[in-house]
Motif scaffolding. Structure first.
Motif, PDB file in Angstrom:
ATOM      1  N   UNK A  44       3.415  -5.676  -7.346  1.00 51.86           N
ATOM      2  CA  UNK A  44       3.871  -6.231  -6.088  1.00 51.86           C
ATOM      3  C   UNK A  44       2.853  -7.214  -5.546  1.00 51.86           C
ATOM      4  N   UNK A  45       3.287  -8.054  -4.604  1.00 49.32           N
ATOM      5  CA  UNK A  45       2.377  -9.036  -4.002  1.00 49.32           C
ATOM      6  C   UNK A  45       1.328  -8.303  -3.192  1.00 49.32           C
ATOM      7  N   UNK A  46       0.006  -8.512  -3.448  1.00 47.15           N
ATOM      8  CA  UNK A  46      -1.020  -7.807  -2.680  1.00 47.15           C
ATOM      9  C   UNK A  46      -1.091  -8.323  -1.247  1.00 47.15           C
ATOM     10  N   UNK A  47      -1.375  -7.424  -0.315  1.00 44.59           N
ATOM     11  CA  UNK A  47      -1.542  -7.798   1.098  1.00 44.59           C
ATOM     12  C   UNK A  47      -2.843  -7.193   1.587  1.00 44.59           C
ATOM     13  N   UNK A  48      -3.459  -7.834   2.587  1.00 43.94           N
ATOM     14  CA  UNK A  48      -4.697  -7.318   3.140  1.00 43.94           C
ATOM     15  C   UNK A  48      -4.397  -6.176   4.088  1.00 43.94           C
ATOM     16  N   UNK A  49      -5.326  -5.207   4.164  1.00 43.83           N
ATOM     17  CA  UNK A  49      -5.098  -4.041   5.002  1.00 43.83           C
ATOM     18  C   UNK A  49      -5.166  -4.379   6.485  1.00 43.83           C
ATOM     19  N   UNK A 295       2.388 -13.411  10.580  1.00 41.29           N
ATOM     20  CA  UNK A 295       1.876 -13.378   9.209  1.00 41.29           C
ATOM     21  C   UNK A 295       2.194 -12.051   8.536  1.00 41.29           C
ATOM     22  N   UNK A 296       2.053 -10.965   9.269  1.00 41.73           N
ATOM     23  CA  UNK A 296       2.383  -9.658   8.694  1.00 41.73           C
ATOM     24  C   UNK A 296       3.863  -9.581   8.339  1.00 41.73           C
ATOM     25  N   UNK A 297       4.709 -10.082   9.234  1.00 42.63           N
ATOM     26  CA  UNK A 297       6.142 -10.078   8.920  1.00 42.63           C
ATOM     27  C   UNK A 297       6.446 -10.959   7.708  1.00 42.63           C
ATOM     28  N   UNK A 298       5.746 -12.089   7.606  1.00 40.03           N
ATOM     29  CA  UNK A 298       5.950 -12.966   6.447  1.00 40.03           C
ATOM     30  C   UNK A 298       5.541 -12.267   5.158  1.00 40.03           C
ATOM     31  N   UNK A 299       4.416 -11.544   5.205  1.00 38.58           N
ATOM     32  CA  UNK A 299       3.994 -10.788   4.022  1.00 38.58           C
ATOM     33  C   UNK A 299       5.041  -9.757   3.629  1.00 38.58           C
ATOM     34  N   UNK A 300       5.603  -9.095   4.601  1.00 36.73           N
ATOM     35  CA  UNK A 300       6.617  -8.089   4.289  1.00 36.73           C
ATOM     36  C   UNK A 300       7.845  -8.743   3.662  1.00 36.73           C
ATOM     37  N   UNK A 301       8.260  -9.884   4.222  1.00 35.21           N
ATOM     38  CA  UNK A 301       9.411 -10.571   3.647  1.00 35.21           C
ATOM     39  C   UNK A 301       9.116 -11.053   2.222  1.00 35.21           C
ATOM     40  N   UNK A 305      11.104 -10.136  -1.054  1.00 37.46           N
ATOM     41  CA  UNK A 305      11.672 -11.185  -1.897  1.00 37.46           C
ATOM     42  C   UNK A 305      11.130 -11.105  -3.314  1.00 37.46           C
ATOM     43  N   UNK A 306       9.848 -10.751  -3.434  1.00 42.96           N
ATOM     44  CA  UNK A 306       9.269 -10.624  -4.774  1.00 42.96           C
ATOM     45  C   UNK A 306       9.951  -9.514  -5.561  1.00 42.96           C
ATOM     46  N   UNK A 307      10.217  -8.414  -4.889  1.00 40.97           N
ATOM     47  CA  UNK A 307      10.910  -7.331  -5.578  1.00 40.97           C
ATOM     48  C   UNK A 307      12.303  -7.731  -6.036  1.00 40.97           C
ATOM     49  N   UNK A 308      13.019  -8.471  -5.167  1.00 42.82           N
ATOM     50  CA  UNK A 308      14.357  -8.922  -5.547  1.00 42.82           C
ATOM     51  C   UNK A 308      14.311  -9.897  -6.712  1.00 42.82           C
ATOM     52  N   UNK A 310      11.966 -10.083  -9.055  1.00 44.97           N
ATOM     53  CA  UNK A 310      11.631  -9.364 -10.288  1.00 44.97           C
ATOM     54  C   UNK A 310      12.824  -8.556 -10.814  1.00 44.97           C
ATOM     55  N   UNK A 311      13.576  -7.985  -9.884  1.00 44.33           N
ATOM     56  CA  UNK A 311      14.756  -7.239 -10.311  1.00 44.33           C
ATOM     57  C   UNK A 311      15.793  -8.183 -10.918  1.00 44.33           C
ATOM     58  N   UNK A 312      15.959  -9.358 -10.304  1.00 45.45           N
ATOM     59  CA  UNK A 312      16.903 -10.336 -10.843  1.00 45.45           C
ATOM     60  C   UNK A 312      16.465 -10.813 -12.226  1.00 45.45           C
ATOM     61  N   UNK A 313      15.168 -11.027 -12.403  1.00 44.23           N
ATOM     62  CA  UNK A 313      14.685 -11.446 -13.716  1.00 44.23           C
ATOM     63  C   UNK A 313      14.914 -10.350 -14.760  1.00 44.23           C
TER      64      UNK A 313
END
Length: 567
Positions: A44-49, A295-301, A305-308, A310-313
């Protein structure tokens, strides 16, 4: 019996083998939600704590720029560009000087020949062997004449002017002219004339020295102008930007002034403008907190989106594998077939087709196709689906059996699907390279046609390569395309055939970081010629990985190896 070496990545379970239905494309079944990221090994896309608080800590704005020597930019640009400019200027001037020198030599030679011819015509009189003095003396009035000799018809020297020059032949120009006398203008002797070229050589040397001086002046002017331009438009604005960053670290909310005579380049101006906007936002605590929350909301989105994606791929890979021939198609026919198929990413732009048609068995035909579509990844995978459906229609609806006819029909389908017809303003430049083999076991022959791909033949005599035509399928027409044609090759008991994309040979690696190339692939195949077909392909895959070492692959890899099964 040898099977294919085609396998998915280690973390992806292979699709179960389904019964093959001739002339149709097989489905591989649905994929459960969440299988793609877990099965394909995507993180998954890494995010800062702290939600991005590190970005705002003191010292983060200047970052790696602290302690850097900005003057190194001008120095680097000079070291990169100055040799190129110097070589181009020097070569241009040398070529001009050499052409001028050649023209002067040619003109001097023509002048010398004209003098010799005029003197020879003046001597062409009865009794010229005793009255040639005035003509030779006239030649001596020209300071460039160094030596002249008169010979009679027997070649005996009867007159001489000056001393025969010694030294290099480059410093003189020598011409000859026949003396014709008598009523029938018979050759009565010859005149040999030697002119000095020392002046021309000295002039050329002087011009060469001037060329070197002019080149040095141009390089110095270039270095000075580069230094001034970089200092004015790059270094000075960067210094202002770094100074402002240092003040912002101390909570002194200043912006960068972009006006003045030392205006920055467009890129630095954009960075400075972005910096000013950031400073304006940081002036208000509420604004800063709002930005951090956004920024936190953007990271969550992004994570969602990354999960979707990867699932599509993952679904896309299952679909692409579903249209490839299965294990039954590779093992059930009269040919021993092994396949290497490794996309560069989850899905790829390489495709292969193996099918028994017209009854199968020894009386039927075997069709083997390898296609290399434009690009790789998702765009290439879309093209492979077009190729798969087109081949199914061409072979089973249109009933084409000649490989060159199949290529031509495939070219038409691709152009129609991609709307590559004349007058289309959205004309694309996509297509594929393709190689097709049609094996007739009853006749003991193989018909091959290639559009950008070649057929490699391994036998007791070594490795031979039958090149395809320079004619891509699809793409924009250039007028240089070669006509598609087929080549017939006898099967032979000791022959093994390989259809492969350029991703096999374009392997960068080794101590010298060189391309493996077709010759390197041929050497690997020869070393393992006595092994079973599946082991040959596995050995080739291992040798390619060893050649690459730590170097990453650059393209999709597809290889189809086949030969007749023994009785």
């Amino acid at each position: 019996m040898s099977g294919e070496t085609l396998s998915p990545p280690p973390d992806v379970a292979p699709a179960p083998v389904q019964p093959r239905r001739s002339g149709s494309l097989r489905g591989a079944g649905p994929m459960r939600r969440g299988d793609a990221p877990a099965g394909l090994g995507f993180a998954e896309v890494p995010t800062t704590q702290d939600g991005g608080a590190d970005t705002m800590r003191p010292g983060a704005l200047r970052g790696a720029a602290r302690g850097r020597n900005l003057d190194g930019l001008a120095h680097t640009l000079f070291l990169r560009l100055a040799p190129v400019i110097a070589v181009l200027v020097l070569l241009t001037q040398v070529v001009i000087a050499w052409v001028n020198y050649g023209d002067q030599i040619r003109l001097s030679g023509e002048r010398a020949q004209m003098m010799a011819d005029m003197t020879a015509r003046a001597l062409a009189q009865p009794g010229w062997t005793t009255s040639f003095g005035p003509q030779l003396q006239a030649l001596g009035l020209d300071p460039s004449v160094r030596f002249a000799t008169l010979r009679d018809a027997s070649g005996t020297v009867i007159g001489r002017l000056g001393e025969e020059p010694r030294g290099r032949s480059l410093e003189r120009i020598q011409v000859s002219s026949e003396i014709e006398a008598g009523p029938e203008a018979q050759p009565a002797g010859s005149l040999t004339l030697v002119l000095s070229a020392e002046g021309l050589r000295a002039h050329a040397e002087k011009q060469f020295v001037m060329v070197l001086g002019a080149s040095a002046v141009l390089i110095l002017a270039f270095a000075l102008s580069l230094r001034l331009a970089v200092a004015r438009h790059v270094l000075a604005p960067l210094t202002r930007l770094l100074t402002a960053m240092g003040r912002v670290e101390r909570k002194d909310w200043v912006t960068v002034d972009l006006a003045g005579s030392r205006r920055p380049s467009r890129e630095i101006a954009e960075i400075s403008a972005a910096f000013n906007r950031m400073v304006e936002g940081l002036r208000s605590g509420d604004e800063a907190r709002h930005l951090l929350a956004e920024l936190e909301r953007t990271h969550a989105r992004l994570a969602e989106a990354n999960g979707l994606v990867m699932e599509s791929l993952g679904y896309a890979r299952r679909i692409q594998q579903a249209v490839l021939p299965g294990q039954a198609a590779l093992e059930g026919g009269p040919l021993d077939v092994a396949v290497l198929w490794e996309p560069l990413h989850v899905v790829g732009g390489d495709y292969f087709w193996v099918e028994e048609i017209d009854g199968g068995g020894t009386a039927g035909l075997s069709v083997l196709v390898v296609a290399d579509c434009t690009g790789h990844g998702v765009p290439g995978a879309f093209l492979t689906l077009i190729v798969a459906t087109a081949l199914d229609r061409i072979l089973h609806d249109q009933g084409l059996r000649r490989p060159d006819a199949i290529l031509a029909a495939l070219d038409g389908v691709v152009r129609a699907r991609l709307r590559q017809h004349a007058g289309n303003s959205d004309l694309s430049d996509d297509g594929l390279d393709c190689g097709i083999c049609v094996v007739d076991r009853a006749a003991g022959t193989l018909d091959f046609a290639g559009a950008g791909l070649a057929l490699t033949v391994l036998s007791g005599d070594g490795v031979a390569r039958i090149k395809g035509r320079r004619h891509g399928l699809g793409y924009r027409l250039t007028g240089r395309e070669e006509t598609l044609s087929a080549v017939t090759v006898p099967l032979g008991d000791d022959r093994t055939f390989f259809l492969m994309t350029d991703g096999i040979s374009d392997q960068m690696g080794g101590t010298s970081r060189r391309l493996l190339g077709h010759r390197g692939v041929a050497e690997i195949l020869e070393r393992h010629a006595n092994q079973p077909l599946a082991e040959q392909v596995a050995a080739l895959d291992a040798a390619l990985a060893a050649h690459r070492g730590a170097e990453a692959r650059r393209d999709d890899m597809t290889l189809v190896a086949f030969r007749p099964k023994g009785d």
